[in-house]
Design a protein around this motif. Structure first.
Motif, PDB file in Angstrom:
ATOM      1  N   GLY A 144       0.866  -1.131  -0.568  1.00 13.95           N
ATOM      2  CA  GLY A 144       0.066  -0.355  -0.150  1.00 13.95           C
ATOM      3  C   GLY A 144       0.572   1.171   0.204  1.00 13.95           C
ATOM      4  N   LEU A 145       1.876   1.056   0.766  1.00 21.81           N
ATOM      5  CA  LEU A 145       3.090   2.207   0.782  1.00 21.81           C
ATOM      6  C   LEU A 145       3.250   2.244  -0.635  1.00 21.81           C
ATOM      7  CD1 LEU A 145       3.559   4.022   2.269  1.00 21.81           C
ATOM      8  CD2 LEU A 145       6.539   2.543   3.402  1.00 21.81           C
ATOM      9  N   ILE A 146       4.259   1.232  -1.452  1.00 18.75           N
ATOM     10  CA  ILE A 146       4.523   1.378  -2.601  1.00 18.75           C
ATOM     11  C   ILE A 146       3.734   2.077  -3.428  1.00 18.75           C
ATOM     12  CG2 ILE A 146       5.221   0.057  -4.670  1.00 18.75           C
ATOM     13  CD1 ILE A 146       6.994  -1.467  -2.561  1.00 18.75           C
ATOM     14  N   ALA A 147       2.144   1.764  -3.305  1.00 15.90           N
ATOM     15  CA  ALA A 147       1.410   2.120  -4.220  1.00 15.90           C
ATOM     16  C   ALA A 147       0.704   3.911  -4.086  1.00 15.90           C
ATOM     17  CB  ALA A 147       0.316   1.029  -3.616  1.00 15.90           C
ATOM     18  N   TYR A 148       0.976   4.000  -2.790  1.00 10.65           N
ATOM     19  CA  TYR A 148       0.997   5.442  -1.860  1.00 10.65           C
ATOM     20  C   TYR A 148       1.500   6.603  -2.894  1.00 10.65           C
ATOM     21  CZ  TYR A 148       0.136   9.787  -0.003  1.00 10.65           C
ATOM     22  OH  TYR A 148      -0.199  10.985   0.794  1.00 10.65           O
ATOM     23  N   ILE A 149       2.996   6.277  -2.889  1.00 18.42           N
ATOM     24  CA  ILE A 149       4.253   6.998  -2.912  1.00 18.42           C
ATOM     25  C   ILE A 149       4.174   6.632  -5.141  1.00 18.42           C
ATOM     26  CG2 ILE A 149       6.893   7.087  -3.390  1.00 18.42           C
ATOM     27  CD1 ILE A 149       7.001   5.690  -0.628  1.00 18.42           C
ATOM     28  N   GLY A 150       4.362   5.869  -4.917  1.00 20.84           N
ATOM     29  CA  GLY A 150       4.295   5.564  -6.716  1.00 20.84           C
ATOM     30  C   GLY A 150       3.127   6.699  -7.296  1.00 20.84           C
ATOM     31  N   THR A 151       1.548   6.765  -6.532  1.00 23.03           N
ATOM     32  CA  THR A 151       0.875   7.263  -7.563  1.00 23.03           C
ATOM     33  C   THR A 151       1.462   9.179  -7.371  1.00 23.03           C
ATOM     34  OG1 THR A 151      -0.786   5.687  -6.864  1.00 23.03           O
ATOM     35  CG2 THR A 151      -1.235   8.402  -7.004  1.00 23.03           C
ATOM     36  N   ASN A 152       2.201   8.958  -5.610  1.00 25.29           N
ATOM     37  CA  ASN A 152       2.116  10.892  -5.875  1.00 25.29           C
ATOM     38  C   ASN A 152       3.394  11.437  -6.518  1.00 25.29           C
ATOM     39  OD1 ASN A 152       0.389  11.696  -3.946  1.00 25.29           O
ATOM     40  ND2 ASN A 152       1.136  10.295  -2.715  1.00 25.29           N
ATOM     41  N   ALA A 153       4.714  10.312  -6.639  1.00 30.44           N
ATOM     42  CA  ALA A 153       5.182  10.243  -7.258  1.00 30.44           C
ATOM     43  C   ALA A 153       4.840  10.742  -9.242  1.00 30.44           C
ATOM     44  CB  ALA A 153       6.181   9.415  -7.184  1.00 30.44           C
ATOM     45  N   TRP A 202       4.639   7.700 -10.727  1.00 29.38           N
ATOM     46  CA  TRP A 202       4.800   6.526 -11.322  1.00 29.38           C
ATOM     47  C   TRP A 202       3.872   5.370 -12.128  1.00 29.38           C
ATOM     48  CZ3 TRP A 202       7.531   2.992  -6.897  1.00 29.38           C
ATOM     49  CH2 TRP A 202       7.952   4.731  -6.201  1.00 29.38           C
ATOM     50  N   SER A 203       4.245   4.876 -13.049  1.00 33.30           N
ATOM     51  CA  SER A 203       2.841   4.025 -13.652  1.00 33.30           C
ATOM     52  C   SER A 203       2.557   3.018 -13.479  1.00 33.30           C
ATOM     53  CB  SER A 203       4.120   3.604 -14.825  1.00 33.30           C
ATOM     54  OG  SER A 203       3.701   2.425 -15.355  1.00 33.30           O
ATOM     55  N   VAL A 204       1.063   3.120 -14.706  1.00 30.58           N
ATOM     56  CA  VAL A 204       0.442   2.576 -13.185  1.00 30.58           C
ATOM     57  C   VAL A 204       0.407   0.773 -13.328  1.00 30.58           C
ATOM     58  CG1 VAL A 204      -1.919   4.081 -13.981  1.00 30.58           C
ATOM     59  CG2 VAL A 204      -0.823   2.132 -15.525  1.00 30.58           C
ATOM     60  N   VAL A 205       1.219   0.576 -14.183  1.00 34.73           N
ATOM     61  CA  VAL A 205       2.110  -0.815 -14.618  1.00 34.73           C
ATOM     62  C   VAL A 205       2.290  -1.541 -12.817  1.00 34.73           C
ATOM     63  CG1 VAL A 205       3.868  -2.397 -15.400  1.00 34.73           C
ATOM     64  CG2 VAL A 205       2.597  -0.552 -16.883  1.00 34.73           C
ATOM     65  N   VAL A 206       3.191  -0.214 -12.466  1.00 37.56           N
ATOM     66  CA  VAL A 206       3.909  -0.939 -10.881  1.00 37.56           C
ATOM     67  C   VAL A 206       2.449  -0.605  -9.357  1.00 37.56           C
ATOM     68  CG1 VAL A 206       5.525   0.136  -8.984  1.00 37.56           C
ATOM     69  CG2 VAL A 206       6.031   0.194 -11.823  1.00 37.56           C
ATOM     70  N   THR A 207       1.855   0.435  -9.965  1.00 36.77           N
ATOM     71  CA  THR A 207       1.565   1.137  -8.821  1.00 36.77           C
ATOM     72  C   THR A 207       0.169   0.873  -8.979  1.00 36.77           C
ATOM     73  OG1 THR A 207       0.139   2.579 -10.014  1.00 36.77           O
ATOM     74  CG2 THR A 207       2.031   3.250  -8.838  1.00 36.77           C
ATOM     75  N   GLY A 208      -0.986   0.171 -10.169  1.00 36.84           N
ATOM     76  CA  GLY A 208      -1.598  -0.852  -9.838  1.00 36.84           C
ATOM     77  C   GLY A 208      -1.576  -2.228  -9.232  1.00 36.84           C
ATOM     78  N   VAL A 209      -0.284  -3.193 -10.218  1.00 31.25           N
ATOM     79  CA  VAL A 209      -0.161  -4.207  -9.408  1.00 31.25           C
ATOM     80  C   VAL A 209       0.318  -3.813  -7.472  1.00 31.25           C
ATOM     81  CG1 VAL A 209       1.733  -5.783  -9.085  1.00 31.25           C
ATOM     82  CG2 VAL A 209       0.571  -4.958 -11.751  1.00 31.25           C
ATOM     83  N   ALA A 210       0.498  -3.102  -7.245  1.00 34.86           N
ATOM     84  CA  ALA A 210       1.288  -2.700  -5.738  1.00 34.86           C
ATOM     85  C   ALA A 210      -0.513  -2.490  -5.214  1.00 34.86           C
ATOM     86  CB  ALA A 210       2.364  -1.907  -5.065  1.00 34.86           C
ATOM     87  N   SER A 211      -1.276  -1.936  -5.814  1.00 36.44           N
ATOM     88  CA  SER A 211      -2.461  -1.351  -4.949  1.00 36.44           C
ATOM     89  C   SER A 211      -3.589  -2.473  -5.193  1.00 36.44           C
ATOM     90  CB  SER A 211      -2.833  -0.071  -6.021  1.00 36.44           C
ATOM     91  OG  SER A 211      -4.422  -0.473  -5.730  1.00 36.44           O
ATOM     92  N   TYR A 212      -2.988  -3.178  -5.804  1.00 36.86           N
ATOM     93  CA  TYR A 212      -4.125  -5.271  -5.631  1.00 36.86           C
ATOM     94  C   TYR A 212      -3.549  -5.760  -4.691  1.00 36.86           C
ATOM     95  CZ  TYR A 212      -4.708  -9.979  -6.951  1.00 36.86           C
ATOM     96  OH  TYR A 212      -4.433 -11.508  -6.702  1.00 36.86           O
ATOM     97  N   LEU A 213      -2.079  -5.871  -4.819  1.00 40.45           N
ATOM     98  CA  LEU A 213      -1.430  -7.003  -3.549  1.00 40.45           C
ATOM     99  C   LEU A 213      -1.628  -6.144  -2.445  1.00 40.45           C
ATOM    100  CD1 LEU A 213       2.126  -7.273  -5.463  1.00 40.45           C
ATOM    101  CD2 LEU A 213      -0.027  -8.914  -5.289  1.00 40.45           C
ATOM    102  N   GLY A 214      -1.787  -4.748  -1.749  1.00 48.71           N
ATOM    103  CA  GLY A 214      -1.381  -4.494  -0.526  1.00 48.71           C
ATOM    104  C   GLY A 214      -3.099  -4.422  -0.122  1.00 48.71           C
ATOM    105  N   THR A 215      -3.982  -4.979  -1.020  1.00 43.92           N
ATOM    106  CA  THR A 215      -5.812  -5.107  -1.253  1.00 43.92           C
ATOM    107  C   THR A 215      -5.670  -6.255  -0.854  1.00 43.92           C
ATOM    108  OG1 THR A 215      -6.433  -2.880  -2.317  1.00 43.92           O
ATOM    109  CG2 THR A 215      -8.044  -4.640  -2.221  1.00 43.92           C
ATOM    110  N   ILE A 216      -5.029  -7.421  -1.295  1.00 42.16           N
ATOM    111  CA  ILE A 216      -5.322  -8.184  -1.608  1.00 42.16           C
ATOM    112  C   ILE A 216      -5.464  -9.593  -0.523  1.00 42.16           C
ATOM    113  CG2 ILE A 216      -3.361  -9.325  -3.043  1.00 42.16           C
ATOM    114  CD1 ILE A 216      -6.739 -10.822  -3.138  1.00 42.16           C
ATOM    115  N   ASN A 217      -3.650  -8.584   0.203  1.00 36.96           N
ATOM    116  CA  ASN A 217      -3.193  -9.284   1.407  1.00 36.96           C
ATOM    117  C   ASN A 217      -3.646  -8.861   2.442  1.00 36.96           C
ATOM    118  OD1 ASN A 217      -0.217 -10.165   1.275  1.00 36.96           O
ATOM    119  ND2 ASN A 217      -0.050  -9.025  -0.271  1.00 36.96           N
ATOM    120  N   LEU A 218      -4.263  -7.360   2.855  1.00 39.01           N
ATOM    121  CA  LEU A 218      -5.499  -7.229   3.856  1.00 39.01           C
ATOM    122  C   LEU A 218      -6.891  -8.116   3.977  1.00 39.01           C
ATOM    123  CD1 LEU A 218      -5.979  -4.846   5.869  1.00 39.01           C
ATOM    124  CD2 LEU A 218      -7.155  -3.751   3.838  1.00 39.01           C
TER     125      LEU A 218
END
Length: 376
Positions: free
Chosen positions: A124-133, A135-151
């Motif tokens: 989730g932190l990677i997705a947050y930092i990447g979105t604000n910075a 970064w490509s949705v290729v990275v933030t999209g995968v990170a967001s999914y992994l944060g959600t699925i682990n939660l």
């Protein structure tokens, strides 16, 4: 479970059940053809497939980390862990015994969901930092999914239904309060069954609401949870019923034996086809040297039976298929499980005293149950 060995981590054998391949395909397809295209339109199919592949791999790496945390804590508590198996509904740590104290049970159970929460926060932190910075949705999209699925994984596992982690935490608390592991397991297992009923009901509700795939998954998970809850309680009943029982009390004494030099063809014709047994102790000069089962014979090509001998196919006694008459059945059951043949020879001073099979244990438990009902 059938499958193949993937490797080992921290000394734990990692196995992949064949059913795991199905869930890998389903998740990969769902992500690359459904979730990612819907959430992040405008990318190429190859990109979606790459995102799905990476997300699927990291999801199962997360599951593995979850199970490794259980195994590492169990090891610190002195509980032998044979390894970890990934299968269609996630993963499971293969331990040779349960925790002997409620505090240990609590710590072993709680570490899994905690690990998933840590992973959820990390991704989730990677997705947050990447979105604000930017970064490509290729990275933030995968990170967001992994944060959600682990939660989701952490929350689901903390539901108070045995044998989920939350059910084990629930059992440990009741066990500590009552001092009765059997009673705690029964309550936690009942909770697990009710949770299973709820999941199955929600699954049918989804089916009627035209959500076919999610409905089927809820029904399958509910069905699996129900059977696991029932099996967990039955396993405890068996273990507690066998406390203090020795091998000599359950064994079949003086079993029929076969000679090590007998050909497999003669073994099949004169023993397996004319007896009701699925296995025989193997002797040489009246001393037990191994055990032969029908499955061992079936693994050898039929054309070789005429010249291959029992000695060629048997499981030798030095592989752990023997027990002493005074040995506790808790230890014998471990040997039966480890040997893979569900049988042990009972020996003393080099002489065969008896054999214990899964049927012997089942018959003994049935007699004890019948006698207990009559006495009650």
């Amino acid at each position: 479970m059938q499958g193949f060995r993937l490797g080992s981590i921290f000394g734990f054998e990692i196995r992949i059940d064949l059913s795991w391949l199905l869930i890998v395909f389903l998740i990969l397809w769902t992500l690359s053809a459904g979730l990612f295209p819907a959430n992040y339109p405008g990318l190429s199919n190859a990109t979606y497939f790459g995102m799905g592949l990476v997300a699927t791999f990291l999801f199962f790496a997360s599951l593995l980390a979850h199970e490794l945390s259980h195994s590492l804590v169990a090891r610190t508590k002195g509980i032998p862990v044979e390894g970890i198996t990934l299968f269609i509904f996630g993963g499971v740590s293969r331990t040779r015994m349960d925790a002997e104290h409620p505090d240990d049970e609590f710590q072993i159970a709680i570490i899994g969901p905690f690990t998933s929460l840590v992973l959820a926060a990390f991704f989730g932190l990677i997705a947050y930092i990447g979105t604000n910075a930017g970064w490509s949705v290729v990275v933030t999209g995968v990170a967001s999914y992994l944060g959600t699925i682990n939660l989701i994984l952490a929350i689901f596992n903390m539901l108070p239904g045995f044998p989920l982690d939350g059910g084990r935490v629930f059992r440990s608390l009741i066990w500590k309060y009552t001092g009765n592991q059997k009673k705690a397991t029964k309550i936690a297992s009942t909770s697990g069954k009710w949770l299973a009923y709820l999941l199955i009901a929600l699954g049918f509700w989804e089916l009627f609401g035209s959500a076919l795939l999610s409905g089927l998954w809820l029904i399958l998970i509910g069905w699996f949870l129900y059977n696991a809850a029932e099996a967990g309680y039955e396993e405890l009943l068996i273990r507690t019923s066998l406390e203090g029982v020795k091998a000599q009390e359950i064994m079949t004494p003086h079993p029929e034996t076969v000679n090590a030099d007998l050909t497999l063809q003669d073994l099949v014709d004169k023993y397996f086809l004319s007896r009701r047994y699925q296995s025989f102790p193997v002797t040489e000069d009246s001393h037990p040297i191994g055990i032969i089962t029908l499955n061992q014979v079936k693994d050898i090509p039929r054309e070789e039976w005429i010249y291959r001998t029992v000695r060629d196919a048997m499981i030798p006694t030095d592989t752990g298929v023997t027990a002493r008459p005074e040995e506790q059945m808790s230890q014998v059951l471990e040997k039966m499980q480890e040997s893979g043949v569900r049988r042990v020879l009972v020996t003393q001073n080099g002489s065969l005293k008896g054999i214990i099979t899964a049927n012997d244990v089942a018959h003994w438990l049935r007699r004890q149950r019948d006698l207990g009902n009559q006495m009650g």
